[in-house]
Scaffold this motif. Structure first.
Motif, PDB file in Angstrom:
ATOM      1  N   PRO A  16      -8.281   0.671  -5.676  1.00  0.00           N
ATOM      2  CA  PRO A  16      -8.905   1.065  -6.950  1.00  0.00           C
ATOM      3  C   PRO A  16      -8.120   0.494  -8.119  1.00  0.00           C
ATOM      4  O   PRO A  16      -6.900   0.678  -7.994  1.00  0.00           O
ATOM      5  N   ALA A  17      -8.366   0.205  -9.309  1.00  0.00           N
ATOM      6  CA  ALA A  17      -7.820   0.018 -10.373  1.00  0.00           C
ATOM      7  C   ALA A  17      -7.397   1.285 -11.122  1.00  0.00           C
ATOM      8  O   ALA A  17      -8.347   2.109 -11.104  1.00  0.00           O
ATOM      9  N   GLU A  18      -6.522   1.754 -11.709  1.00  0.00           N
ATOM     10  CA  GLU A  18      -6.207   2.860 -12.256  1.00  0.00           C
ATOM     11  C   GLU A  18      -5.980   2.849 -13.791  1.00  0.00           C
ATOM     12  O   GLU A  18      -5.395   1.704 -14.334  1.00  0.00           O
ATOM     13  N   SER A  19      -6.601   3.644 -14.551  1.00  0.00           N
ATOM     14  CA  SER A  19      -6.568   3.621 -15.913  1.00  0.00           C
ATOM     15  C   SER A  19      -5.087   3.686 -16.619  1.00  0.00           C
ATOM     16  O   SER A  19      -4.290   4.235 -15.836  1.00  0.00           O
ATOM     17  N   GLY A  20      -5.137   2.945 -17.711  1.00  0.00           N
ATOM     18  CA  GLY A  20      -3.697   3.031 -18.360  1.00  0.00           C
ATOM     19  C   GLY A  20      -2.731   1.951 -17.936  1.00  0.00           C
ATOM     20  O   GLY A  20      -1.616   2.094 -18.233  1.00  0.00           O
ATOM     21  N   LYS A  21      -3.283   1.270 -17.065  1.00  0.00           N
ATOM     22  CA  LYS A  21      -2.420  -0.161 -16.667  1.00  0.00           C
ATOM     23  C   LYS A  21      -2.889  -1.444 -16.932  1.00  0.00           C
ATOM     24  O   LYS A  21      -4.021  -1.583 -17.168  1.00  0.00           O
ATOM     25  N   HIS A  22      -1.910  -2.327 -17.034  1.00  0.00           N
ATOM     26  CA  HIS A  22      -2.131  -3.791 -16.970  1.00  0.00           C
ATOM     27  C   HIS A  22      -1.905  -4.113 -15.641  1.00  0.00           C
ATOM     28  O   HIS A  22      -0.841  -3.989 -15.071  1.00  0.00           O
ATOM     29  N   TYR A  23      -2.772  -5.111 -15.020  1.00  0.00           N
ATOM     30  CA  TYR A  23      -2.585  -5.820 -13.574  1.00  0.00           C
ATOM     31  C   TYR A  23      -2.213  -6.940 -13.595  1.00  0.00           C
ATOM     32  O   TYR A  23      -2.933  -7.741 -14.761  1.00  0.00           O
ATOM     33  N   VAL A  24      -1.280  -7.554 -13.027  1.00  0.00           N
ATOM     34  CA  VAL A  24      -1.040  -8.892 -12.856  1.00  0.00           C
ATOM     35  C   VAL A  24      -0.775  -9.320 -11.327  1.00  0.00           C
ATOM     36  O   VAL A  24      -0.417  -8.640 -10.576  1.00  0.00           O
ATOM     37  N   ALA A  25      -1.173 -10.698 -11.316  1.00  0.00           N
ATOM     38  CA  ALA A  25      -1.136 -11.203  -9.858  1.00  0.00           C
ATOM     39  C   ALA A  25      -0.207 -12.380 -10.066  1.00  0.00           C
ATOM     40  O   ALA A  25      -0.543 -13.187 -10.983  1.00  0.00           O
TER      41      ALA A  25
END
Length: 244
Positions: A16-25
């Motif tokens: 799951p994606a968590e609120s308050g974060k930026h995701y990078v791959a």
């Protein structure tokens, strides 16, 4: 191993994606051919054989040609089951089982050649347990929608990465195109003849909002001008609320 299907070593599709974060791959890719995997990728100290990789705890995606499932099955087995760590993932390189300019290919004989290419790609994606394909070509020819429709027609393709424009990220920079319910994502940044500090600084400025496209970044890592160590440097410079 000849004729068998392979299974990727890791799977985080249900994370799951968590609120308050930026995701990078990070995706290491540049038309990576069979010889690159036979002679370089798993053995070179600037790639999968980098010192200290066993202690790293951040994911990296490597593009690997799905056709080596048949051409060199021992090489694919080595990549998946010997060299990969608990944070390695794999996708198909440009343009799938072999390098083509998909825009030019799709324009030939009313798309007949490209349709045949996509049918074979679907088989190889299943054999190599790959779900994501990288795409090059289509923007200059003006037929990118037709190109993406061809890739999206493959039942074993869940989506793709679109490499268009200067250093692969000038064409669809950070955007997402949906075709047949499948996302085709453009890199927001490209680690290509630049510095890790520059890329890290850019990522740290991006929104922490998982409900928007801008909350996610895909970074193309050019394997010929950068190394695995550069990815490690970027990761060490990211803010705590940036999730790799």
């Amino acid at each position: 191993f000849a004729g068998q299907n392979f299974t990727q070593p890791n799977n985080d599709r249900d994370k799951p994606a968590e609120s308050g974060k930026h995701y990078v791959a990070f995706v290491v890719s540049d038309g990576d051919n069979a010889t690159y995997w036979q002679n370089t990728a798993t053995f070179a100290t600037n790639y999968m054989n980098a010192a200290g990789r066993e202690n790293d705890k951040f994911p990296v995606t490597w593009s690997i040609s799905p056709s080596i499932a048949d051409l060199m099955p021992l090489v694919m087995d080595n990549a998946y089951n010997t060299r990969a760590n608990a944070y390695d993932y794999f996708c198909a390189p440009v343009s799938g089982q072999g390098y083509i300019n998909a825009g030019n290919f799709a324009a030939q004989k009313d798309g007949e050649y490209f349709s045949d290419f996509c049918e074979k790609l679907d088989v190889y994606m299943k054999k190599s347990d790959l779900q994501v394909v990288t795409v090059i070509g289509g923007s200059q020819q003006g037929n990118l929608p037709a190109v993406l429709s061809g890739y999206a027609s493959c039942s074993n393709v869940a989506g793709g990465i679109v490499y268009e424009g200067h250093k692969y990220f000038g064409g669809v920079q950070g955007g997402v195109m949906w075709v047949n319910g499948k996302p085709f994502v453009g890199p927001r940044d490209s680690l290509w003849e630049t510095t890790p500090a520059y890329i890290a600084a850019r990522i740290n400025t991006y929104p922490r909002d998982i409900t928007t496209i801008d909350g996610y970044t895909l970074v193309n890592v050019h394997p010929w001008s950068h190394s695995y160590a550069d990815i490690r440097t970027i990761v060490g410079m990211l803010d705590d609320d940036v999730e790799v």
